[in-house]
Design a protein around this motif. Sequence first.
Motif, PDB file in Angstrom:
ATOM      1  N   PHE A  11       0.823  -1.208   0.000  1.00  0.00           N
ATOM      2  CA  PHE A  11       0.000   0.000   0.000  1.00  0.00           C
ATOM      3  C   PHE A  11       0.858   1.259   0.000  1.00  0.00           C
ATOM      4  CE2 PHE A  11      -4.053   1.850   0.208  1.00  0.00           C
ATOM      5  CZ  PHE A  11      -4.012   2.963   1.026  1.00  0.00           C
TER       6      PHE A  11
ATOM      7  N   TYR B 103       2.233   1.323  -3.812  1.00  0.00           N
ATOM      8  CA  TYR B 103       1.326   1.488  -4.949  1.00  0.00           C
ATOM      9  C   TYR B 103       0.070   2.277  -4.627  1.00  0.00           C
ATOM     10  CZ  TYR B 103       4.208  -2.037  -7.164  1.00  0.00           C
ATOM     11  OH  TYR B 103       5.258  -2.716  -7.709  1.00  0.00           O
ATOM     12  N   GLY B 104      -0.244   2.390  -3.362  1.00  0.00           N
ATOM     13  CA  GLY B 104      -1.451   3.127  -3.006  1.00  0.00           C
ATOM     14  C   GLY B 104      -2.703   2.420  -3.483  1.00  0.00           C
ATOM     15  N   PRO B 105      -3.847   3.107  -3.329  1.00  0.00           N
ATOM     16  CA  PRO B 105      -5.090   2.475  -3.767  1.00  0.00           C
ATOM     17  C   PRO B 105      -5.209   2.523  -5.281  1.00  0.00           C
ATOM     18  CG  PRO B 105      -5.524   4.638  -2.862  1.00  0.00           C
ATOM     19  CD  PRO B 105      -4.053   4.407  -2.718  1.00  0.00           C
ATOM     20  N   LYS B 106      -6.103   1.707  -5.811  1.00  0.00           N
ATOM     21  CA  LYS B 106      -6.333   1.696  -7.255  1.00  0.00           C
ATOM     22  C   LYS B 106      -7.166   2.907  -7.636  1.00  0.00           C
ATOM     23  CE  LYS B 106      -6.429  -3.304  -7.923  1.00  0.00           C
ATOM     24  NZ  LYS B 106      -5.183  -3.339  -8.700  1.00  0.00           N
ATOM     25  N   GLY B 107      -6.999   3.364  -8.865  1.00  0.00           N
ATOM     26  CA  GLY B 107      -7.923   4.317  -9.514  1.00  0.00           C
ATOM     27  C   GLY B 107      -8.230   5.547  -8.697  1.00  0.00           C
ATOM     28  N   ARG B 108      -7.573   6.669  -9.019  1.00  0.00           N
ATOM     29  CA  ARG B 108      -7.824   7.882  -8.252  1.00  0.00           C
ATOM     30  C   ARG B 108      -8.886   8.760  -8.876  1.00  0.00           C
ATOM     31  NH1 ARG B 108      -2.084   7.653  -6.826  1.00  0.00           N
ATOM     32  NH2 ARG B 108      -2.133   6.021  -5.248  1.00  0.00           N
ATOM     33  N   ASP B 109      -9.586   8.222  -9.923  1.00  0.00           N
ATOM     34  CA  ASP B 109     -10.613   9.036 -10.573  1.00  0.00           C
ATOM     35  C   ASP B 109     -11.695   9.421  -9.590  1.00  0.00           C
ATOM     36  OD1 ASP B 109      -9.189   8.507 -12.808  1.00  0.00           O
ATOM     37  OD2 ASP B 109     -10.604   7.043 -13.592  1.00  0.00           O
TER      38      ASP B 109
ATOM     39  N   ASP C 201     -14.926   7.262  -9.324  1.00  0.00           N
ATOM     40  CA  ASP C 201     -14.978   6.012  -8.561  1.00  0.00           C
ATOM     41  C   ASP C 201     -15.552   6.207  -7.185  1.00  0.00           C
ATOM     42  OD1 ASP C 201     -11.859   4.546  -9.757  1.00  0.00           O
ATOM     43  OD2 ASP C 201     -13.900   4.558 -10.542  1.00  0.00           O
ATOM     44  N   ILE C 202     -15.186   7.345  -6.605  1.00  0.00           N
ATOM     45  CA  ILE C 202     -15.518   7.462  -5.199  1.00  0.00           C
ATOM     46  C   ILE C 202     -16.602   8.506  -4.945  1.00  0.00           C
ATOM     47  CG2 ILE C 202     -13.333   6.615  -4.355  1.00  0.00           C
ATOM     48  CD1 ILE C 202     -12.353   9.433  -4.074  1.00  0.00           C
TER      49      ILE C 202
END
Lengths: 298, 229, 200
Positions: free
Chosen positions: A277, A280-286, A289-290
């Motif tokens: 983590f 690479y951090g979390p997936k998909g920063r768009d 998504d959130i």
Amino acid sequence: MSQAALRIQKISGHAGSVAGEDTQRQDQVCKLVDTTTCIGCKACEVACVEWNDLPFSQTTFDNTYQTMPDTRWNYWNLILFNEHEREDGSLQWLMRKHQCMHCAEPGCLEACPADGAIVQYSNGVVDFQQQNCIGCGYCITGCPFNIPKFNSVTKRVYKCSLCTDRVSEGLEPACIKSCPTGCLHFGTKDDMKDLAEKRAKQLRGNYGFVNAGVYDPPGVGGTGVIYVLHDATRPEIYGGLPSNPSVPLTVKLWKHPLKWIGNLAMVGGLIGLFVHFLKYGPKGRDEEDIARPGGEKV
Amino acid sequence: MSPNDRQAGTPAHPERLTLHHHVLRYNFHERLTHWIAAGSYIYLLATGLAFWSPWLYWLAIVLGGGQISRMLHPWVGLIFVGAVLYMYSLWSRQMRFEPVDKAWWHSLHYYITNQDEKMPPAGRYNAGQKMLFWSFFWCALVLLATGLVLWFTDSLPWSLRWLRYASVILHPIAALVTIANFMIHIYMGVFAERGAFGSVIRGDVSMAFAKRYHPGWYEEIVGSSEPPK
Amino acid sequence: MGPFIMNPEGVGRIFGPLAAFNDGPFPTFYEPVESPIDNLLYPKQTHNPVVRRFKTPEDKFGTPKDGYTVVCTTYRLTEHYHYWTKNNPMNVQLIPEPFIEIPEEMAAEIGIKGGEKIKVSSIRATYIAKALVTKRIKPMMIDGKKVHQIGLHIHQGFRGIVEDEGKDARTLANLLTPTVYDPNSYTPEFKGFLVKVEKA
């Protein structure tokens, strides 16, 4: 009270070191059972029930003089009878006093997960401390002699305590005191081994029992209860005495290699995921998504 | 319509489209089952770790004492297995391995390095999730069988003691596999895939989430027409 | 030169005053009142001529010709004492029920397994209990004929812990035994008599 703690050298399910390990000059105690002079009178059975105030059991006749098929939570020692026909056609009525063997390397203690439920004193006696027992029955799996017995009401296990309450006061166990033929002896392991070997030699030399010997199985590190047998090459004829008992392999595998592999894998897994983590951090920063309904962003 | 119905060309779950670019992924039924399994698993994990290692025995004490933990562990185990079996009846058909899953495994390094755009299109469940499902399913069965032997140890005759010896090692091994599953599952669901945790609480995910992680399922939902903006 | 050098007659003496023994002055051998064979020493006097017998109509004596071909004996156990330990839970735990010990060969002949009930009958009474099939009793060859022997213990009775629970037949061992007693000591002849054995 600290004296009592120092007399304990091994504790089941215990994290950390044991305060009493190797801290006492104590002889190993030993009960010698000479099956060649046992008459099957059951005085030892009665003495055990009476000394430990155990409630009486229901028994039924089962085509034998043996009191019951196996020990129970409230019946800790039992004479096993076997009408054994030898190769030459002669008959031997074998009688063996069956109870906890107080192994030097107890399988019950090794398998037990509950802290302090099973202890081994510095004199070698293995004792159950029922107030700490959780009733899981792992000791039943760990014992190569099938000794611990479960009580379904109290949900604890029970077995012979080698009269530790008598022995700690300098008395011999109740069974030994009651034996009328003197086939039961009590003393230090060295003395009892000596006595046993002498008797076995006498049996071989004077009585024609060429295979007479002493049963003190090395697979469990030796036991606190040893037998003189007419035929030490065939212990199984004495009511199923195992010829080479040891702590079951899977119990040992679980408590040693698997424990380390499992713990390392779990801790390693947690560390690995954390490091992943970080990198690479979390997936998909768009934002899509959130986004929540109403357009609030998390 | 059940979640397993599939008709080519038409949206499979038109009623699942919700407002504001979100789609229902798990209905109440599925979420409840998941949390029953999850809750029971966490209790089993805590008490199980206590019996696994003396260093963690305090977990059993904290959860009501050694005797209570030992008494409840098998009953909660039955609840867990029941939930897993119910999940099997809900999702096993959707969890069957397909050709796209093999390609997904081969692209795993993209998934790990968060290059999800390079992944082959996964359906409602990607290959990793399918693996997790089957792993939990089979481990639950092993835990049940070995757990029953360990629960009723004193009822087993001496002649069947080999069952005890096998169970005493297979039970923790299966448990360790579920722990590995659990760690990855929590990591993915809570930390790695933003929006995934909401799917199992509120039930819905954004259309962008569906398109990014489960393109095959996304296609099913919207049919072959353009995705809504 | 014998050892009895102090006696004028040079041989040993037996002190056997006529008044002291009812069957004296010199002991000899007689068969028990119920015996599978005749007395080999005294074929015309198999039994002790002065043995005391009860003479009521119930005091019958069986012979092999009547079908009583099995020799029976009674004994006591270590685990019980006479007739009162059947009321003590510890002793009853050790030996809960009456049993009859029979040889393996006889069990095969009458077709029973250990633990099954059998009926032992003398000419006077019957006794029902479970069989303990054992290798320790072997058939005897007496006068060219195979003779079986069985044994039973006396400790259970009509009342007791197990009896009151209805778990045994409440038959008494000493109803089987013959009502004769030694002319001198009045000891009853309970240790050797004839019975027949069958499935109950």
